[in-house]
Design an enzyme around this catalytic site. Structure first.
Site, PDB file in Angstrom:
ATOM      1  N   LYS A  48       0.821  -1.214   0.000  1.00  0.00           N
ATOM      2  CA  LYS A  48       0.000   0.000   0.000  1.00  0.00           C
ATOM      3  C   LYS A  48       0.854   1.264   0.000  1.00  0.00           C
ATOM      4  CE  LYS A  48      -4.334  -1.539   2.069  1.00  0.00           C
ATOM      5  NZ  LYS A  48      -5.406  -1.133   2.982  1.00  0.00           N
ATOM      6  N   LYS A  50       2.160   2.730   2.426  1.00  0.00           N
ATOM      7  CA  LYS A  50       1.866   3.593   3.573  1.00  0.00           C
ATOM      8  C   LYS A  50       1.929   2.751   4.839  1.00  0.00           C
ATOM      9  CE  LYS A  50      -3.174   3.235   3.198  1.00  0.00           C
ATOM     10  NZ  LYS A  50      -4.418   3.960   3.048  1.00  0.00           N
TER      11      LYS A  50
END
Length: 143
Positions: A48, A50
């Site tokens: 992702k 993140k």
């Protein structure tokens, strides 16, 4: 008696919300023992790009405290076939937002060959960790 003996689901479970609770509750309604795999921070970062807001160890504790959950394990990779082989579950529960996803099409085929079902639950569309993060970011930004 419930339809399945050993159920499995996985997720990030960041900023725990009603959608998370719904899938865990519905999963437990269908199996005697529910295993929940919580993605590590490193795994989330890898796909992702993140880092979760809530650290992995805390997300594990939150999920572990849910009465519908019987067992919590760390998810260090997204290989559901390896998870099936390790945990020997007879059903995997997934949000309907994954139905038709290339990642799950092949997994579902292999699961079926091994007598493992995939059950999709309706996605809770009015909330998500991504949406909550966006709102919190807006609030935290100075005017």
């Amino acid at each position: 008696m419930k339809k399945y003996k050993l159920g499995y689901t996985s997720g990030v479970f960041d900023l725990f919300h009603i959608g998370h609770l719904n899938i865990l509750k519905k999963a437990k309604e269908h199996c005697d023992h529910l295993i929940v795999a919580v993605s590590t921070d490193e795994l989330v970062q890898s796909y992702k790009n993140k880092t979760p807001v809530i650290p992995h160890v805390e997300r594990m504790e939150i999920v572990k405290s849910i009465t519908f959950v019987d067992e919590v394990v760390a998810q260090t990779n997204r290989d559901k076939i390896a998870a099936m082989e390790k945990h020997q579950f007879d059903v995997m529960f997934v949000g309907s937002d994954w139905k038709g996803n290339a990642l799950f099409n092949e997994t579902e085929r292999i699961f079926n060959e091994n007598g493992v079902d995939v059950v999709y639950f309706p996605y809770t569309s009015n909330t998500s960790s991504t949406l909550l993060t966006q709102v919190l970011t807006k609030i935290a930004q100075p005017n």
